[in-house]
Design a protein around this motif. Structure first.
Motif, PDB file in Angstrom:
ATOM      1  N   GLU A 127      37.953  40.049  40.085  1.00 12.29           N
ATOM      2  CA  GLU A 127      39.193  40.790  40.889  1.00 12.29           C
ATOM      3  C   GLU A 127      40.636  40.158  40.335  1.00 12.29           C
ATOM      4  OE1 GLU A 127      38.741  39.622  44.969  1.00 12.29           O
ATOM      5  OE2 GLU A 127      36.695  39.903  44.928  1.00 12.29           O
ATOM      6  N   LYS A 128      41.532  41.220  40.231  1.00  7.70           N
ATOM      7  CA  LYS A 128      42.864  40.764  39.459  1.00  7.70           C
ATOM      8  C   LYS A 128      43.633  40.188  40.442  1.00  7.70           C
ATOM      9  CE  LYS A 128      43.156  43.763  35.410  1.00  7.70           C
ATOM     10  NZ  LYS A 128      43.889  44.972  34.748  1.00  7.70           N
ATOM     11  N   VAL A 129      44.084  39.088  40.428  1.00  5.27           N
ATOM     12  CA  VAL A 129      44.917  38.393  41.398  1.00  5.27           C
ATOM     13  C   VAL A 129      46.239  38.301  41.199  1.00  5.27           C
ATOM     14  CG1 VAL A 129      45.231  36.448  42.561  1.00  5.27           C
ATOM     15  CG2 VAL A 129      42.951  36.811  41.874  1.00  5.27           C
ATOM     16  N   VAL A 130      46.638  38.211  39.830  1.00  4.90           N
ATOM     17  CA  VAL A 130      48.007  38.525  39.424  1.00  4.90           C
ATOM     18  C   VAL A 130      47.878  39.012  37.786  1.00  4.90           C
ATOM     19  CG1 VAL A 130      50.073  37.319  38.424  1.00  4.90           C
ATOM     20  CG2 VAL A 130      48.884  36.329  40.565  1.00  4.90           C
ATOM     21  N   ASP A 131      48.711  40.027  37.864  1.00  3.58           N
ATOM     22  CA  ASP A 131      48.863  40.696  36.474  1.00  3.58           C
ATOM     23  C   ASP A 131      50.268  41.595  36.554  1.00  3.58           C
ATOM     24  OD1 ASP A 131      48.286  42.151  33.898  1.00  3.58           O
ATOM     25  OD2 ASP A 131      46.863  43.632  34.690  1.00  3.58           O
ATOM     26  N   ASP A 132      51.280  40.449  36.260  1.00  2.00           N
ATOM     27  CA  ASP A 132      52.621  41.311  36.317  1.00  2.00           C
ATOM     28  C   ASP A 132      53.240  41.198  35.187  1.00  2.00           C
ATOM     29  OD1 ASP A 132      52.892  38.506  35.943  1.00  2.00           O
ATOM     30  OD2 ASP A 132      53.822  37.864  37.678  1.00  2.00           O
ATOM     31  N   GLY A 133      52.761  41.081  33.871  1.00  2.00           N
ATOM     32  CA  GLY A 133      53.287  41.134  32.598  1.00  2.00           C
ATOM     33  C   GLY A 133      53.562  39.765  32.008  1.00  2.00           C
ATOM     34  N   VAL A 134      53.508  38.643  33.186  1.00  2.00           N
ATOM     35  CA  VAL A 134      53.919  37.470  32.531  1.00  2.00           C
ATOM     36  C   VAL A 134      52.716  36.357  32.650  1.00  2.00           C
ATOM     37  CG1 VAL A 134      55.255  35.414  33.371  1.00  2.00           C
ATOM     38  CG2 VAL A 134      56.323  37.620  33.483  1.00  2.00           C
ATOM     39  N   GLY A 135      51.871  36.808  33.895  1.00  2.00           N
ATOM     40  CA  GLY A 135      50.784  35.870  33.946  1.00  2.00           C
ATOM     41  C   GLY A 135      49.614  36.876  34.297  1.00  2.00           C
ATOM     42  N   HIS A 136      48.409  36.116  33.809  1.00  2.00           N
ATOM     43  CA  HIS A 136      47.217  36.901  34.489  1.00  2.00           C
ATOM     44  C   HIS A 136      46.157  35.791  35.276  1.00  2.00           C
ATOM     45  CE1 HIS A 136      48.161  40.328  31.801  1.00  2.00           C
ATOM     46  NE2 HIS A 136      48.644  39.454  31.055  1.00  2.00           N
ATOM     47  N   ALA A 137      45.741  36.293  36.219  1.00  2.00           N
ATOM     48  CA  ALA A 137      44.561  35.518  36.989  1.00  2.00           C
ATOM     49  C   ALA A 137      43.513  36.561  37.522  1.00  2.00           C
ATOM     50  CB  ALA A 137      45.486  34.631  38.177  1.00  2.00           C
ATOM     51  N   GLU A 138      42.505  35.923  37.499  1.00  2.00           N
ATOM     52  CA  GLU A 138      41.258  36.875  37.709  1.00  2.00           C
ATOM     53  C   GLU A 138      40.400  35.878  38.695  1.00  2.00           C
ATOM     54  OE1 GLU A 138      40.563  39.598  33.777  1.00  2.00           O
ATOM     55  OE2 GLU A 138      39.340  37.856  34.363  1.00  2.00           O
ATOM     56  N   LEU A 139      39.456  36.418  39.695  1.00  2.00           N
ATOM     57  CA  LEU A 139      38.713  35.493  40.514  1.00  2.00           C
ATOM     58  C   LEU A 139      37.352  36.333  40.146  1.00  2.00           C
ATOM     59  CD1 LEU A 139      38.054  34.104  42.820  1.00  2.00           C
ATOM     60  CD2 LEU A 139      38.412  36.199  44.346  1.00  2.00           C
ATOM     61  N   HIS A 140      36.559  35.209  39.723  1.00  2.00           N
ATOM     62  CA  HIS A 140      35.050  35.465  39.302  1.00  2.00           C
ATOM     63  C   HIS A 140      34.112  34.860  40.459  1.00  2.00           C
ATOM     64  CE1 HIS A 140      35.875  37.157  35.194  1.00  2.00           C
ATOM     65  NE2 HIS A 140      37.066  36.595  35.377  1.00  2.00           N
ATOM     66  N   TYR A 141      32.915  35.319  40.454  1.00  2.00           N
ATOM     67  CA  TYR A 141      31.997  34.516  41.372  1.00  2.00           C
ATOM     68  C   TYR A 141      30.840  34.175  40.570  1.00  2.00           C
ATOM     69  CZ  TYR A 141      34.586  36.098  45.478  1.00  2.00           C
ATOM     70  OH  TYR A 141      35.682  35.935  46.450  1.00  2.00           O
ATOM     71  N   ARG A 142      30.508  33.058  40.314  1.00  2.00           N
ATOM     72  CA  ARG A 142      29.479  32.438  39.511  1.00  2.00           C
ATOM     73  C   ARG A 142      28.269  32.003  40.515  1.00  2.00           C
ATOM     74  NH1 ARG A 142      31.594  34.621  35.253  1.00  2.00           N
ATOM     75  NH2 ARG A 142      33.688  33.734  34.522  1.00  2.00           N
ATOM     76  N   PRO A 143      26.906  31.976  39.850  1.00  2.00           N
ATOM     77  CA  PRO A 143      26.031  31.557  40.659  1.00  2.00           C
ATOM     78  C   PRO A 143      26.089  29.953  41.118  1.00  2.00           C
ATOM     79  CG  PRO A 143      25.270  32.505  38.740  1.00  2.00           C
ATOM     80  CD  PRO A 143      26.510  32.391  38.657  1.00  2.00           C
ATOM     81  N   LEU A 144      25.804  29.818  42.348  1.00  2.00           N
ATOM     82  CA  LEU A 144      25.849  28.303  43.041  1.00  2.00           C
ATOM     83  C   LEU A 144      24.504  27.477  42.385  1.00  2.00           C
ATOM     84  CD1 LEU A 144      26.387  29.337  46.525  1.00  2.00           C
ATOM     85  CD2 LEU A 144      28.081  28.177  45.247  1.00  2.00           C
ATOM     86  N   GLY A 145      23.392  27.914  41.859  1.00  2.00           N
ATOM     87  CA  GLY A 145      22.385  27.142  41.662  1.00  2.00           C
ATOM     88  C   GLY A 145      21.040  27.270  42.363  1.00  2.00           C
ATOM     89  N   VAL A 146      20.846  26.407  43.424  1.00  2.00           N
ATOM     90  CA  VAL A 146      19.428  26.764  44.100  1.00  2.00           C
ATOM     91  C   VAL A 146      19.924  26.752  45.625  1.00  2.00           C
ATOM     92  CG1 VAL A 146      17.344  25.814  44.607  1.00  2.00           C
ATOM     93  CG2 VAL A 146      18.148  25.293  42.566  1.00  2.00           C
ATOM     94  N   VAL A 147      19.535  27.824  46.244  1.00  2.00           N
ATOM     95  CA  VAL A 147      19.812  27.859  47.737  1.00  2.00           C
ATOM     96  C   VAL A 147      18.371  27.778  48.363  1.00  2.00           C
ATOM     97  CG1 VAL A 147      20.360  29.870  49.495  1.00  2.00           C
ATOM     98  CG2 VAL A 147      21.511  30.008  46.915  1.00  2.00           C
ATOM     99  N   GLY A 148      18.951  27.082  49.648  1.00  2.00           N
ATOM    100  CA  GLY A 148      17.821  26.862  50.552  1.00  2.00           C
ATOM    101  C   GLY A 148      17.864  27.859  51.642  1.00  2.00           C
ATOM    102  N   ALA A 149      16.841  28.251  52.233  1.00  2.00           N
ATOM    103  CA  ALA A 149      16.804  29.310  53.289  1.00  2.00           C
ATOM    104  C   ALA A 149      15.761  28.960  54.358  1.00  2.00           C
ATOM    105  CB  ALA A 149      16.516  30.722  52.693  1.00  2.00           C
ATOM    106  N   ILE A 150      16.128  28.739  55.301  1.00  2.00           N
ATOM    107  CA  ILE A 150      15.455  28.420  56.614  1.00  2.00           C
ATOM    108  C   ILE A 150      15.673  29.554  57.768  1.00  2.00           C
ATOM    109  CG2 ILE A 150      14.917  26.654  58.496  1.00  2.00           C
ATOM    110  CD1 ILE A 150      16.341  24.625  56.970  1.00  2.00           C
ATOM    111  N   GLY A 151      14.153  30.082  57.955  1.00  2.00           N
ATOM    112  CA  GLY A 151      14.251  31.239  58.827  1.00  2.00           C
ATOM    113  C   GLY A 151      13.818  31.314  60.172  1.00  2.00           C
TER     114      GLY A 151
END
Length: 476
Positions: A127-151
């Protein structure tokens, strides 16, 4: 790309044999008949440690596959679930008690494959957060690792998929701890899915409370997802604190429904009934207290009694039944005590309230309770079973105040022919989701989560998927 996979098709007996422990374990009983369904393993915390280590070792290569290939694996897992849907539904019915038909076992297994496919279909781009010709910032989502699930034990397969599908899609590996009441359903579901998934991407460690406690405190778990009681959720928050792991908690609810005076009673009677009695009332986001305007109170009560009389309850494998037993004796006793307290207080039991003592299984009859005070325990305590209190109100302000009076807020509903008016009332209700002219209608595309002590964090949709990732800003 993923390799071509031949999907195996199993009988219920073959699934039970495949997941049975080589030695030890314990018998799991059918709550409708008391018969032995199968034998579940009882794993140790050392075995949990080993499963988490294997999941961590597998996570890097799983993450490196990328979204498209992981989505392809989820689609294959959905194919495997569909190919084994009848065997899985039969096992689920026998272990959990819910009937095959109605919004029950076959419905639940179908929802598993639907959630897998829908989660696989989501687009998640930087997701582009800033893109104004002067600066750019993007939001990415990376894996967390191991997820525990209790159902939980009420929707053991479906809620497991709610936890597993987005975690896998985001590049995490998952270790699941199923409820002690319904381990076989989850073990069988994972066995089917693991016929197409890479090794150690999805693991199930069945066992007692010690396994859940160890999972929530384990330093090898990066995020924990839990569906269950508020009391257990609070314990998980405390035990997870030292490792600062992320949490998604879907906790207890006591959902209110408000019926406005302009409602078309006949048009909504069936939906009102199933909003309350889906899965024989054993649903976190079921309608558990119904507020009805005095002008239509008698009509709504009569209509619900009529619908209740048409809904057969019995052993889940008998095709005609759409309501089943409570899953365990503890829950049966809770429902019975709450209804008896209401009766003793002077409330009117319109139908039900007297379980047949000669019947095998934990069957509690469909029960509607009228003329009940809003402070009665059947209203203020989550019954989690087939008993619905119906409370009379005079003004909308009064109904909203009563609906908001409790410390939980998972779901709620408003019932009216005037959608604009219903939306105005819905906006005043303190709940994570407010449905109009329906209740509990979750959708894999629509974010879902509670407010107040019903938990925090979102599931479902792209927003739910993001909560299984670590946000990272890249700025240049």
């Amino acid at each position: 790309m993923t390799r071509t996979i031949d999907i195996g098709v199993f009988t219920t007996a073959q699934l039970l044999d495949a997941i049975a422990p080589s030695d030890g374990g314990r018998d799991i009983l059918d709550p409708a008949t008391g018969a032995i369904v199968g034998r579940a393993p009882e794993r140790t915390t050392a075995e949990l440690d080993a499963a988490i280590s294997r999941a961590r070792a597998a996570q890097r290569s799983w993450a490196q596959l990328g979204h498209r290939e992981r989505s392809s694996y989820l689609d294959k897992a959905a194919d495997a679930v569909d190919a084994n849907s009848e065997a899985l539904a039969e096992l689920l019915s026998r272990e959990q008690g819910k009937p095959l038909n109605g919004p029950n076992a076959r419905f639940e297994v179908g929802a598993c494959s639907s959630w897998l496919r829908t989660t696989a279909s989501f687009e998640i781009e930087p997701e582009k957060v800033v893109d104004d010709g002067v600066g750019h910032a993007e939001l990415h989502y990376r894996p967390l690792g191991v997820v525990g699930a209790i159902g939980p034990w009420n929707w053991p397969m479906m809620i497991t998929v709610w936890q597993v599908a987005p975690a896998l899609r985001m590049g995490n590996t998952v270790v699941v701890k199923p409820s002690e009441y319904t381990p076989l359903s989850v073990l069988a579901l994972a066995y089917v899915m693991n016929t197409v998934l890479p090794p150690d991407v999805l693991s199930v460690v069945a066992g007692g409370r010690d396994i859940g406690e160890a999972l929530s405190a384990h330093e090898g778990i990066d995020k924990l997802m839990f569906t269950g009681s508020t009391a257990t959720g609070k314990a998980i928050i405390r035990s997870s604190a030292d490792t600062v792991k992320r949490l998604t908690l879907e906790l207890g609810g006591n959902d209110a429904g408000i019926v406005l005076p302009d409602v078309d009673v006949k048009a909504v009677a069936q939906d009102l009934f199933w909003g309350a009695f889906i899965n024989t009332g054993q649903t976190c986001a079921a309608l558990k207290r119904l507020y009805v305007h005095e002008d239509v109170y008698a009509q709504v009560c009569d209509a619900l009694v009529e619908v209740a009389a048409s809904m057969p309850m019995g052993i889940g494998l008998e095709e005609q039944n759409v309501l089943g037993p409570l899953q365990n004796r503890t829950q049966f006793d809770i429902v019975a005590a709450l209804v008896e307290t209401a009766r003793e207080s002077g409330a009117t039991v319109l139908v039900g309230g007297d379980p047949a003592t000669e019947q095998a299984g934990y069957f509690y009859p469909t029960t509607l309770v009228a003329d009940i005070d809003n402070s009665n325990d059947l209203v203020t305590h989550e019954q989690f079973g087939p008993a619905l209190p119906i409370i009379r109100y005079s003004t909308i302000d009064e109904a909203v105040a009563m609906a908001n009076a409790l410390d939980v807020g998972l779901g709620a509903s408003v019932w009216s022919t005037d959608i604009d008016k219903a939306r105005e009332v819905a906006a005043r209700i303190e709940a994570g989701t407010v449905w109009i002219n329906k209740h509990g209608a979750v959708d894999p595309r629509v974010p879902f989560g509670g407010s107040k002590q019903s938990g925090y964090g979102l599931e479902f949709g792209v927003e739910g998927l993001k909560q299984l990732g670590a946000p990272q800003i890249i700025s240049y």
